[in-house]
Design an enzyme around this catalytic site. Structure first.
Site, PDB file in Angstrom:
ATOM      1  N   GLY A  48      -6.716  -8.908  13.895  1.00 40.54           N
ATOM      2  CA  GLY A  48      -7.400 -10.367  13.991  1.00 40.54           C
ATOM      3  C   GLY A  48      -6.826 -11.052  14.906  1.00 40.54           C
ATOM      4  CD  GLU A 103      -1.528 -12.776  11.184  1.00 38.02           C
ATOM      5  OE1 GLU A 103      -2.560 -12.359  11.816  1.00 38.02           O
ATOM      6  OE2 GLU A 103      -1.726 -12.195  10.061  1.00 38.02           O
ATOM      7  CG  ASP A 104      -5.882 -13.575  11.964  1.00 38.15           C
ATOM      8  OD1 ASP A 104      -4.765 -13.774  11.096  1.00 38.15           O
ATOM      9  OD2 ASP A 104      -6.834 -12.712  11.814  1.00 38.15           O
ATOM     10  CG  ASP A 107      -5.426 -17.072   2.937  1.00 34.98           C
ATOM     11  OD1 ASP A 107      -5.810 -18.271   2.771  1.00 34.98           O
ATOM     12  OD2 ASP A 107      -5.966 -15.946   2.554  1.00 34.98           O
ATOM     13  CE  LYS A 135      -8.437 -19.334   4.931  1.00 34.40           C
ATOM     14  NZ  LYS A 135      -9.216 -18.544   3.964  1.00 34.40           N
ATOM     15  CG  PHE A 156     -13.722 -15.525   4.091  1.00 32.67           C
ATOM     16  CD1 PHE A 156     -12.403 -15.063   3.685  1.00 32.67           C
ATOM     17  CD2 PHE A 156     -14.476 -14.802   5.025  1.00 32.67           C
ATOM     18  CE1 PHE A 156     -11.969 -13.712   4.410  1.00 32.67           C
ATOM     19  CE2 PHE A 156     -14.146 -13.593   5.569  1.00 32.67           C
ATOM     20  CZ  PHE A 156     -12.777 -13.142   5.214  1.00 32.67           C
ATOM     21  NE  ARG A 169     -11.754  -7.014  13.663  1.00 32.41           N
ATOM     22  CZ  ARG A 169     -10.865  -7.441  12.892  1.00 32.41           C
ATOM     23  NH1 ARG A 169     -10.244  -8.426  12.893  1.00 32.41           N
ATOM     24  NH2 ARG A 169     -10.564  -6.628  11.741  1.00 32.41           N
TER      25      ARG A 169
HETATM   26  P1  IMP Z   1      -2.172 -14.081   3.964  1.00 29.89           P
HETATM   27  O1  IMP Z   1      -1.272 -12.817   3.996  1.00 29.89           O
HETATM   28  O2  IMP Z   1      -2.674 -14.166   2.740  1.00 29.89           O
HETATM   29  O3  IMP Z   1      -1.604 -15.216   4.752  1.00 29.89           O
HETATM   30  O4  IMP Z   1      -3.644 -13.536   4.808  1.00 29.89           O
HETATM   31  C1  IMP Z   1      -3.298 -13.197   6.208  1.00 29.89           C
HETATM   32  C2  IMP Z   1      -4.249 -12.411   6.661  1.00 29.89           C
HETATM   33  O5  IMP Z   1      -5.480 -12.326   5.805  1.00 29.89           O
HETATM   34  C3  IMP Z   1      -4.864 -12.809   8.105  1.00 29.89           C
HETATM   35  O6  IMP Z   1      -4.166 -12.051   8.956  1.00 29.89           O
HETATM   36  C4  IMP Z   1      -6.260 -12.439   7.990  1.00 29.89           C
HETATM   37  O7  IMP Z   1      -6.378 -10.986   8.320  1.00 29.89           O
HETATM   38  C5  IMP Z   1      -6.815 -12.338   6.654  1.00 29.89           C
HETATM   39  N1  IMP Z   1      -7.437 -13.687   6.132  1.00 29.89           N
HETATM   40  C6  IMP Z   1      -6.979 -14.683   5.503  1.00 29.89           C
HETATM   41  N2  IMP Z   1      -7.947 -15.757   5.444  1.00 29.89           N
HETATM   42  C7  IMP Z   1      -8.917 -15.063   6.207  1.00 29.89           C
HETATM   43  C8  IMP Z   1     -10.176 -15.758   6.258  1.00 29.89           C
HETATM   44  O8  IMP Z   1     -10.602 -16.994   6.099  1.00 29.89           O
HETATM   45  N3  IMP Z   1     -11.042 -15.046   7.310  1.00 29.89           N
HETATM   46  C9  IMP Z   1     -10.745 -13.846   7.511  1.00 29.89           C
HETATM   47  N4  IMP Z   1      -9.668 -13.039   7.290  1.00 29.89           N
HETATM   48  C10 IMP Z   1      -8.747 -13.907   6.447  1.00 29.89           C
HETATM   49 MG    MG Z   2      -4.862 -10.624  10.493  1.00 31.19          MG
END
Ligand code: IMP
Ligand code: MG
Length: 182
Positions: A48, A103-104, A107, A135, A156, A169
């Site tokens: 990402g 990181e993209d 979350d 987020k 999302f 992407r």
């Molecule tokens: P976390 O571990 O929940 O913080 O999630 C991080 C990863 O989840 C990111 O690197 C994304 O790949 C994916 N992710 C979280 N939210 C989204 C979203 O809204 N769209 C697409 N990918 C997401």
């Molecule tokens: Mg990611």
């Protein structure tokens, strides 16, 4: 706002390409200021972050090196499994380096919390986080990003590197994806 139908899925622009460009330029400037006279080592989280990273690195006016890691935390859908697994490790040591983990999106925080723990053990000189999107409402694990592009609501999103089941992407804007009810 534009809505692009794609089967039953609908896209709505949340962050425009021009706003992304501007913000990434600012983030690069800030990193260049914060590490003036030093070298930084960017670590992109595949896949990402690849688009964001490729833009960000060209806005940093320092000596920069680059590496990648990959983790799996999401399955095919939009819900986190809550489990993080390292699927590709770094090519080289980070001991003594100024590391910026790129990181993209931040979350739940599970991915970055895990990666920071792994990287901290390898004794970098500094460890910072740059995330294009944040987020905050979704946070499960306390993680503070040092450089954040945009705080966004609990939706999302896809585009600019972010995917839904490996699609979207390549979109130039960050868009909210509405899925049909399952
Ligand atoms: P976390 O571990 O929940 O913080 O999630 C991080 C990863 O989840 C990111 O690197 C994304 O790949 C994916 N992710 C979280 N939210 C989204 C979203 O809204 N769209 C697409 N990918 C997401
Ligand atoms: Mg990611």
């Amino acid at each position: 706002m534009t809505a692009t139908p794609h089967g039953q899925e609908h896209l709505k622009v949340l962050v425009r390409r021009s706003a992304i460009q501007r913000r990434v330029r600012e983030m690069g400037r800030q990193i260049s200021r914060d590490f003036r006279g030093e070298r930084v080592h960017l670590i992109g989280v595949l896949k990402g972050a690849s688009i964001f990273l490729s833009d960000l690195i060209r806005q940093i006016r320092l000596e920069v090196s680059l590496d990648f890691m990959a983790v799996s935390s999401y399955g095919k859908g939009s819900q986190s499994s809550g489990q993080v697994r390292l699927t590709k490790d770094l090519d080289t040591s980070i001991e003594g380096l100024n590391v910026i983990l790129v990181e993209d999106i931040l979350d739940t925080g599970l991915t970055l919390h895990y990666l920071c723990r792994v990287l901290q053990q390898r004794k970098p000189r500094a460890l910072r986080i740059a995330a294009l999107l944040d987020k905050p409402e979704r946070r499960v694990r306390e993680v503070k990003a040092d450089y954040v592009g945009f705080q966004i609501p609990n939706e999302f999103v896809v585009g600019y590197g972010l995917d839904y089941a490996e699609r979207y992407r390549n979109l130039k804007d960050v868009c909210i994806l509405s899925l049909p009810p399952e």
